[in-house]
Design a protein around this motif. Structure first.
Motif, short mmCIF file in Angstrom:
data_model
loop_
_atom_site.label_atom_id
_atom_site.label_comp_id
_atom_site.label_asym_id
_atom_site.label_seq_id
_atom_site.Cartn_x
_atom_site.Cartn_y
_atom_site.Cartn_z
N LYS A 241 0.93 -1.37 -0.18
CA LYS A 241 0.08 0.02 -0.10
C LYS A 241 0.84 1.30 0.03
CE LYS A 241 -3.75 -2.25 2.58
NZ LYS A 241 -4.44 -2.39 3.70
N LEU A 242 1.89 1.23 0.78
CA LEU A 242 2.90 2.32 0.87
C LEU A 242 3.61 2.42 -0.64
CD1 LEU A 242 4.41 1.79 4.16
CD2 LEU A 242 2.86 3.65 3.74
N PHE A 243 3.89 1.46 -1.26
CA PHE A 243 4.41 1.83 -2.31
C PHE A 243 3.30 2.41 -3.53
CE2 PHE A 243 7.93 -1.44 -1.25
CZ PHE A 243 8.98 -0.38 -1.47
N SER A 244 2.30 1.97 -3.14
CA SER A 244 1.25 2.56 -4.15
C SER A 244 0.90 3.90 -4.02
CB SER A 244 -0.27 1.63 -3.77
OG SER A 244 -1.20 2.28 -4.59
N VAL A 245 0.87 4.18 -2.41
CA VAL A 245 0.67 5.81 -2.12
C VAL A 245 1.95 6.41 -2.77
CG1 VAL A 245 0.80 7.10 -0.27
CG2 VAL A 245 -0.64 5.18 -0.28
N ILE A 246 2.86 5.97 -2.55
CA ILE A 246 4.31 6.63 -3.12
C ILE A 246 4.28 6.74 -4.51
CG2 ILE A 246 6.97 6.59 -3.21
CD1 ILE A 246 6.87 5.13 -0.50
N ALA A 247 4.14 5.90 -5.38
CA ALA A 247 3.86 5.79 -6.85
C ALA A 247 2.86 6.81 -7.34
CB ALA A 247 3.81 4.47 -7.34
N HIS A 248 1.81 7.14 -6.38
CA HIS A 248 0.80 7.83 -7.15
C HIS A 248 1.10 9.39 -6.77
CE1 HIS A 248 -3.25 9.57 -6.67
NE2 HIS A 248 -3.46 9.24 -7.89
N ASP A 249 1.14 9.56 -5.13
CA ASP A 249 0.98 10.83 -4.79
C ASP A 249 2.33 11.53 -4.83
OD1 ASP A 249 -1.59 10.23 -4.11
OD2 ASP A 249 -1.14 9.73 -1.83
N ASN A 283 1.65 24.26 -2.05
CA ASN A 283 0.47 23.32 -1.55
C ASN A 283 0.86 21.82 -1.70
OD1 ASN A 283 -1.85 22.66 0.04
ND2 ASN A 283 -3.08 22.34 -1.92
N GLU A 284 1.09 21.49 -2.89
CA GLU A 284 1.75 20.03 -3.15
C GLU A 284 3.00 19.61 -2.56
OE1 GLU A 284 0.24 17.84 -4.92
OE2 GLU A 284 -1.35 18.90 -6.14
N LEU A 285 3.84 20.57 -2.58
CA LEU A 285 5.16 20.24 -1.89
C LEU A 285 4.78 20.22 -0.17
CD1 LEU A 285 7.70 22.42 -3.83
CD2 LEU A 285 7.49 20.09 -3.87
N THR A 286 3.94 20.92 0.23
CA THR A 286 3.72 20.78 1.77
C THR A 286 2.95 19.31 2.04
OG1 THR A 286 3.07 23.35 1.86
CG2 THR A 286 2.46 21.82 3.77
N TYR A 287 2.15 19.12 1.05
CA TYR A 287 1.73 17.66 1.26
C TYR A 287 2.84 16.62 1.14
CZ TYR A 287 -0.17 13.19 -0.53
OH TYR A 287 -0.48 12.16 -0.50
N THR A 288 3.59 16.90 0.18
CA THR A 288 4.62 15.78 -0.01
C THR A 288 5.62 15.90 0.92
OG1 THR A 288 4.62 16.11 -2.39
CG2 THR A 288 6.53 15.05 -1.44
N THR A 289 5.76 17.02 1.68
CA THR A 289 6.82 16.93 2.69
C THR A 289 6.39 16.23 4.14
OG1 THR A 289 7.74 19.21 2.05
CG2 THR A 289 7.91 18.46 4.56
N GLY A 290 4.72 16.40 4.40
CA GLY A 290 4.50 15.73 5.43
C GLY A 290 4.11 14.23 5.15
N LEU A 291 3.98 13.74 3.76
CA LEU A 291 4.06 12.34 3.72
C LEU A 291 5.34 11.93 3.84
CD1 LEU A 291 2.68 9.83 2.32
CD2 LEU A 291 3.39 10.79 0.20
N MET A 292 6.40 12.42 3.40
CA MET A 292 7.62 11.89 3.38
C MET A 292 8.00 11.94 5.05
SD MET A 292 8.82 11.08 0.62
CE MET A 292 10.41 10.56 1.06
N LEU A 295 6.28 8.90 6.17
CA LEU A 295 6.63 7.74 5.72
C LEU A 295 8.22 7.27 6.58
CD1 LEU A 295 6.07 7.86 1.90
CD2 LEU A 295 4.97 6.36 3.48
N LEU A 296 8.95 8.28 6.72
CA LEU A 296 10.08 8.18 7.26
C LEU A 296 10.26 7.72 8.96
CD1 LEU A 296 12.24 11.18 6.01
CD2 LEU A 296 12.60 8.49 5.49
N GLN A 297 9.17 8.32 9.53
CA GLN A 297 8.87 7.79 10.79
C GLN A 297 8.20 6.35 10.96
OE1 GLN A 297 9.19 9.30 13.55
NE2 GLN A 297 9.99 11.25 13.38
N TRP A 298 7.37 6.16 9.78
CA TRP A 298 6.97 4.63 9.80
C TRP A 298 7.88 3.59 9.71
CZ3 TRP A 298 7.01 0.98 6.32
CH2 TRP A 298 6.27 -0.20 6.35
N ALA A 299 8.81 3.87 8.77
CA ALA A 299 10.05 3.19 8.35
C ALA A 299 11.17 2.96 9.70
CB ALA A 299 10.88 3.77 7.15
#
Length: 462
Positions: A241-249, A283-292, A295-299
């Motif tokens: 699922k995470l790879f799907s999110v990363i690949a898409h978002d 706005n897109e970069l803000t979302y991407t920063t939060g996502l990253m 993801l890093l915290q989860w990993a």
């Protein structure tokens, strides 16, 4: 001397083991050994009596010589039957023929003072025989002989008592001794058998306990293996699922940034048009920063599952740090953020994990609150824990969506009031990190009236 003793003991073991086979139990083996020794004594007596008869020139009476040889003949039959593993047959031969031959002595009107041997045969038959019908038959035969001698056969032509009184007394004492010895033998063997049975039961209980412990260990390991298998399956599913999110978002903001710079280069865009495109890219970069960050915290949490480093945290301080990071996001929507944490409040938890929880909850509150709205954060001190509350005046959540929200499914997400995207990963991490720090999260929401996200953490000392 030692050699002679060893030879005697070796010969004794040979006699005791005549007819022995490994399938016999220890109790039956001891009975066989004792029975063989008894018959060896009978063999000696049956051999000695004829020799003494020849020496003292006994009258050539066929029955008398047969009676004198009978102990040896009976013992030979017993040894032969035991050799061919006919144990019950050999014992029946002994406990039938011996009373019969003793009765025959008295039937010939000869009193040798051996009537107590009938009692001896009856007592020993109960111990040695296994079949109940054989026991009743042999015991009845012995007691019948004793009854005939004591009550009916009174007139004898020869009485040992009148000719050899001390030998007559010796025969009585010998029979009494064998009766006592037989009873003691039965008691000793039964006691030994009980002790052996007790030891075997004890060993069996220990073996059963060991088997139960092994079974419990196997069940525990199987449950652990099943849990690990399930965990690996869930992690593998989550990874996909995470790879799907990363690949898409991750593609959208990168494409937006690439297109911006390419248009600037190719078309020499003026500053006014660039200013129009930049907010969307930001706005897109803000979302991407939060996502990253999520993801890093989860990993990190998955690679260091047990590496939780709880410490004393001041909620007011860590809240101010998070609000400083989210200041631009709130100002872009003209949202007022109020912190009601005025006095020091301390919890005992992992700093990085709680920082992520606060950042995600406050970021979501800003995301789903319309312009000119309000987001507040407060803390309430309980007896053993601290409750932290994040409230917003946003769009709220329906009951159906609220149930979906509490399920660990990173695919569930909705856009914010300004079209902000999300993955749901942040909320999943919040629940996981709170659980690892001994806390829980609660959600109350109503469409159109905002939402309240609260969570608890162990109380820390100042």
């Amino acid at each position: 001397m030692n050699t002679a003793l060893k030879q005697i003991l070796h010969f004794q073991d040979f006699i005791r083991n005549i007819g022995y086979r490994p399938s016999l139990g220890s109790f039956e083996k001891r009975k066989l050994g004792i029975f063989n020794l008894m018959n060896f004594i009978g063999l000696l007596i049956g051999t000695t009596l004829p020799i003494l008869g020849l020496i003292y020139r006994a009258p050539p009476h066929l029955l008398l010589w047969l009676i004198a040889c009978s102990p040896a003949l009976i013992s030979l039959v017993v040894f032969t039957a035991n050799h061919y593993e006919r144990y019950e047959f050999s014992r029946m031969c002994y406990f039938i023929l011996c009373p019969l031959m003793t009765s025959l002595v008295y039937a010939l009107r000869i009193d040798l003072g051996i009537e107590f041997f009938f009692v001896l045969y009856g007592v020993l038959s109960v111990f040695f025989l296994r079949n109940i019908y054989n026991i009743v038959l042999s015991f009845s035969l012995s007691m019948t002989g004793y009854f005939l001698v004591c009550t009916i056969w009174k007139d004898y032509d020869y009485r040992l008592e009148n000719n050899h009184y001390y030998l007559w007394v010796f025969n009585h004492l010998l029979s009494i001794f064998f009766i006592l010895y037989g009873l003691l033998l039965i008691k000793t063997e039964m006691t030994r058998y009980q002790h052996q049975t007790h030891d075997k039961n004890f060993q069996l209980q220990r073996s059963n306990l060991k088997v139960l412990r092994q079974k419990a260990d196997i069940a525990e390991k199987a449950a652990l293996l099943e849990g690990q298998t399930q965990q690996l399956t869930e992690l593998n599913s989550l990874k996909n699922k995470l790879f799907s999110v990363i690949a898409h978002d991750l593609k959208a903001p990168l494409y937006a940034l690439r297109n911006l710079f390419r248009n600037v280069v190719q078309y020499d865009l003026p500053g006014d048009e660039i200013k129009i495109l930049i907010p969307e890219v930001v706005n897109e970069l803000t979302y991407t920063t939060g996502l990253m960050e999520n993801l890093l915290q989860w990993a990190k949490s998955q690679m260091q599952a047990e590496a939780i480093k709880p410490q004393l945290l001041g909620i007011a301080k860590i809240t101010q740090e998070v609000l400083q990071l989210l200041r631009l996001q709130a100002e872009a929507k003209h949202i007022y953020i109020h912190s009601g944490i005025e006095r020091p409040v301390y919890v005992y938890a992992d700093k990085d994990m709680i920082n992520l929880v606060l950042r995600n909850l406050l970021s979501n509150a800003i995301k789903f609150t319309p312009e000119e709205g309000t987001v507040s954060i407060d803390a309430r001190e309980m007896r053993s824990h601290i409750e932290i509350i994040v409230h917003d005046t946003g769009t709220g959540i329906s009951q159906d969506n609220l149930q979906k929200l509490m399920v660990e499914d990173i695919y569930y997400t909705t856009k914010g009031t300004d079209g902000e995207a999300g993955t749901g990963l942040g909320l999943m991490l919040c629940k996981e990190f709170l659980s690892k720090n001994g806390g829980r999260m609660h959600v109350q929401s109503e469409p159109g009236k905002g939402s309240t996200f609260s969570f608890t953490l162990p109380k820390g000392g100042e």
